[in-house]
Enzyme design. Structure first.
Site, PDB file in Angstrom:
ATOM      1  N   SER A  81      -4.801  -0.942   2.047  1.00 17.88           N
ATOM      2  CA  SER A  81      -4.820  -0.202   3.292  1.00 17.88           C
ATOM      3  C   SER A  81      -5.564  -1.015   4.354  1.00 17.88           C
ATOM      4  CB  SER A  81      -5.448   1.174   3.072  1.00 17.88           C
ATOM      5  OG  SER A  81      -5.193   2.024   4.142  1.00 17.88           O
TER       6      SER A  81
ATOM      7  N   ASP B 104       5.565   5.359   1.936  1.00 19.34           N
ATOM      8  CA  ASP B 104       4.229   5.297   2.511  1.00 19.34           C
ATOM      9  C   ASP B 104       4.313   5.722   3.973  1.00 19.34           C
ATOM     10  OD1 ASP B 104       1.682   4.799   3.395  1.00 19.34           O
ATOM     11  OD2 ASP B 104       1.522   2.817   2.488  1.00 19.34           O
TER      12      ASP B 104
ATOM     13  N   HIS C 109       1.166   5.951  -0.183  1.00 24.88           N
ATOM     14  CA  HIS C 109      -0.005   5.118   0.103  1.00 24.88           C
ATOM     15  C   HIS C 109      -0.925   4.984  -1.105  1.00 24.88           C
ATOM     16  CE1 HIS C 109      -2.257   2.941   3.077  1.00 24.88           C
ATOM     17  NE2 HIS C 109      -3.354   3.642   2.849  1.00 24.88           N
TER      18      HIS C 109
ATOM     19  N   TYR D 231     -13.086  -3.739   1.451  1.00 26.61           N
ATOM     20  CA  TYR D 231     -12.425  -2.769   2.342  1.00 26.61           C
ATOM     21  C   TYR D 231     -12.966  -2.910   3.758  1.00 26.61           C
ATOM     22  CZ  TYR D 231     -10.485   1.599   4.104  1.00 26.61           C
ATOM     23  OH  TYR D 231      -9.791   2.533   4.835  1.00 26.61           O
TER      24      TYR D 231
END
Length: 731
Positions: A582, A665, A700, A502
């Site tokens: 994301s 989203d 999302h 991430y």
């Protein structure tokens, strides 16, 4: 990423960096460079894919002397209202589904995932008014159900079941909070994965709604008044027609709603008209006299204010003005308020301030530690502080003067999911999880240290067969980076590996359990999480080292992790898949562009792919603290250098790639993934498959029904397993 969103080239080995070939998205770009030359990739034999036609346009913008083409800008249009985009989405889904249907593991994966998900699981408990509130899923329910017990050992009774709310299971119970009396429950309804919420109130005794309803709430705390007769919440003005899911969210305001009154009568409590991009969090002090508000535009720097709500007409008073540091409210004792802050403490500390003083001054209560302070609570007359020690949870019970009383005995390497309790009650509850440990809920006495298991799930696999190991590796600049390696204990040699990352927004990737990963692990695969810079694992300095002009460090860390796995015989030579969602989707897009030779399959999920236009949609304006401002030249050049959409090069064979996104989203709008995959398909039309899976009535990630999670995971793992050589069944 929430409002801030809830990725280098080569190791330093003397390899040259040469200019990239011409890029169709850059009419004349002197900035971009790329490792070269890049060899063709060996890929598994698959039928050729005929991609749907995506027309190109002549959109070109000149920014700071650089001509930037955007031939697929029309794909930013809302799929729900633009027929051309809708047709393109349908065509892409048909191609993707046809391809996935030919993968033999897909059906077997769905069946096994269904079995793995079919176990009873609970959330941690919220105790109010002597009642115990919690959520439970019997196994395959699409949404968790809210239960209440009138006493700890009593029978749980269902209070809210969201599963009948929609035929497809995509309407979810989101946030919820009982009042202090335990007589009313304020809850949020989330439809189709959107960030928008509808707030309602349910009577705990009768099980019926009161009729109170709040529209256009988003990113709101649910804060009850002490008397339980109303609550504070955050909302926006109703969006203009056609802008519900794409329009920029600005001017969040705090209101008070009195039970029984219409929303139109709600009283405005706090607004920042001069700073329309701010988001506000609310908490009420234990005595009910003060509303504590922390405000931020980017999710990094917070301003702390307080309003004396016991005195009508009182104005907000700033306790910590400006946005240079973080302040997170912990709790209160009388007029003394406690916060966790990183001011003069990169790994955070706990401070207090007397809100009744004429000149409030912050005092340090708990000094900064070698471990990173995640958060704290005031429970049972003590401070319960949650730390990360090399990304592993450690919980300390402290006296009010900061002196250590004891450490909480945790069951291994893993993460605690918060402590719930009140300052005048020693009874607390917390959850614990790890990569090989399904979430269990514990009851804890803060005064005595007594600890018991309240709920432990029974699962369709043996957790003791799996190991969790932490290792450290060197990134390109020599930085020591941790990673977790999860596998069956019987796996001893190189094996197909799924690497996740991430690296952003001060968010720590702590150990957590997922039924989906077991489907990969039990077939002999390995799962790895790299704790990249940009996250919050080591506090402020770790976050700062992976944002803005230093964002390339995140990509370098991830690439170095992949090289470590291959060099040390953990992953098989052509068996490395990568995954991220994301901000992690941006990571996957960036590293695929920079090192397409290194990875054997990729899954960028709901990614931020156009770094020059991210700030124009929904919550994108709040991401500038991590990414920078596209309208500023220095930031623009940094962003352009790694933007996934703008760094796809014709003639390069990229690894097999399956992007995923969803039509609803409204956090990272699907146009990011649409444009990215259209450019990828055009640049490499005869190479490995570059597909996109677009879910309907999903957002999302939060609120996604179990059935959709199982279907999507089966598709993604079947794809990644095929190209890494992992036998996932069904052969």
């Amino acid at each position: 990423m929430r409002h801030a969103l809830l990725a280098g080239l080569l190791l330093a080995s003397g390899c040259a960096v040469s200019p990239a070939p011409p890029n169709p998205l850059l009419a004349a770009n002197p900035v971009i460079s790329q490792v070269g030359p890049i060899p063709a990739l060996p890929t598994a034999a698959v039928p050729a894919v005929a991609y749907p036609l995506a027309r190109t346009t002549s959109v070109v913008e000149t920014r700071f002397g650089v001509q930037v083409a955007d031939p697929y800008r029309w794909l930013e249009n809302d799929v729900r209202t633009d027929p051309e985009v809708s047709q393109w989405v349908d065509a892409q889904n048909r191609v993707t589904n046809d391809f996935l249907a030919r993968l033999p593991a897909r059906a077997a994966l769905r069946q096994r995932l269904t079995e793995l998900f079919n176990y009873e699981r609970f959330s941690a408990i919220e105790k109010k008014g002597g009642r115990y509130f919690y959520t439970r899923n019997s196994g395959l329910q699409n949404q968790f159900v809210l239960y209440v017990r009138d006493r700890l050992d009593g029978e749980g009774r269902m209070l809210i079941d969201p599963n009948p709310w929609s035929t497809d299971g995509a309407t979810a119970l989101a946030e919820w909070q009982p009042n202090d009396q335990g007589t009313k429950l304020l809850y949020a309804v989330q439809d189709g994965g959107t960030d928008w919420r509808t707030l309602r109130v349910r009577d705990v005794v009768t099980g019926r709604d009161t009729g109170d309803e709040i529209k256009w709430s988003k990113f709101s705390d649910l804060t009850w008044a002490k008397d339980g007769r109303g609550f504070y919440y955050a909302r926006y003005a109703e969006p203009a027609a056609g802008q519900v899911y794409q329009g920029s969210s600005k001017d969040q305001k705090i209101y008070f709603h009195k039970l029984g009154a219409p929303q139109s009568a709600d009283r405005l409590v706090y607004a920042t008209l001069a700073q329309p991009g701010l988001y506000h969090s609310t908490s009420l002090t234990d005595d009910g006299k003060r509303l504590v508000i922390t405000s931020s535009e980017t999710g990094t720097g917070y301003q702390a204010s307080v309003i004396d709500v016991s005195r009508p007409g009182s104005k907000a008073r700033e306790l910590a003005p400006g946005f240079a540091d973080n302040y997170a409210y912990v709790g209160s004792i009388g007029s003394v308020l406690y916060f966790v802050t990183n001011k003069d403490a990169p790994r955070l500390k706990i401070v207090s301030v007397d809100a009744a003083a004429k000149s409030p001054l912050f005092k340090t209560v708990v000094l900064e530690s070698d471990a990173t302070l995640e958060g704290a609570d005031l429970i049972g007359g003590r401070i319960v502080a949650r730390y990360l020690a090399d990304v592993k949870s450690e919980v300390r019970v402290l006296a009010l003067n900061g002196k250590l009383v004891r450490k909480v005995d945790l069951p291994g390497i893993g993460a605690t999911l918060g402590f719930a309790g009140d300052f005048d009650d020693p009874e607390a509850f917390f959850a614990f999880t790890s990569y090989n440990r399904p979430t269990s809920v514990y009851r804890y006495n803060v005064q005595t240290g007594e600890q018991t298991v309240w709920a432990a799930p029974k699962v369709a696999f043996n957790p003791d067969e799996y190991s969790v190991e932490q290792r450290f590796y060197q990134s390109r600049d020599g930085t020591r980076v941790p990673m977790f390696i999860v596998k069956k204990k019987s796996v001893t040699g190189p094996a197909p590996t799924l690497l996740y990352g991430y690296g952003g927004f001060d968010i720590s990737m702590t150990p957590s359990f997922s039924s989906t990963r077991i489907a990969w692990l039990e077939r002999g695969g390995i799962y790895v999480v790299a704790n990249l810079r940009g996250g919050g694992e080591y506090g402020r300095a770790w976050h700062d080292a992976g944002r803005l002009a230093k964002k390339q460090n995140v990509f370098d860390d991830f690439i170095a992790a992949a090289q470590y796995l291959k060099a040390n015989g953990i992953t098989s030579p052509h068996g490395l898949a990568i995954d991220g969602a994301s901000n992690g989707g941006l990571l996957i897009g960036a590293v695929v562009n920079q090192r397409p030779d290194l990875f054997d399959a990729a899954h960028p999920a709901v990614g931020v792919m156009d770094m020059l236009r991210f700030d124009r949609f929904t919550e994108g304006h709040s991401w500038v603290d991590d990414y920078g401002y596209p309208a500023k030249e220095s930031d623009f050049r940094t962003l352009l250098a790694y933007s996934p959409y703008h760094n796809i090069t014709p003639g390069v064979h990229y690894p097999p790639l399956l992007a995923t996104t969803a039509d609803t989203d409204d956090r990272v709008v699907p146009g990011h993934s649409f444009k990215y995959i259209a450019a990828m398909q055009a640049a490499d039309p005869t190479g490995a498959p570059h597909l996109i899976r677009i879910e309907t009535r999903a957002g999302h990630g939060s609120g996604k029904p179990t059935a959709k999670v199982i279907e999507e995971t089966a598709d993604v793992f079947a794809f990644l397993g095929h190209f890494t050589g992992l036998d996932l069944g069904g052969q």
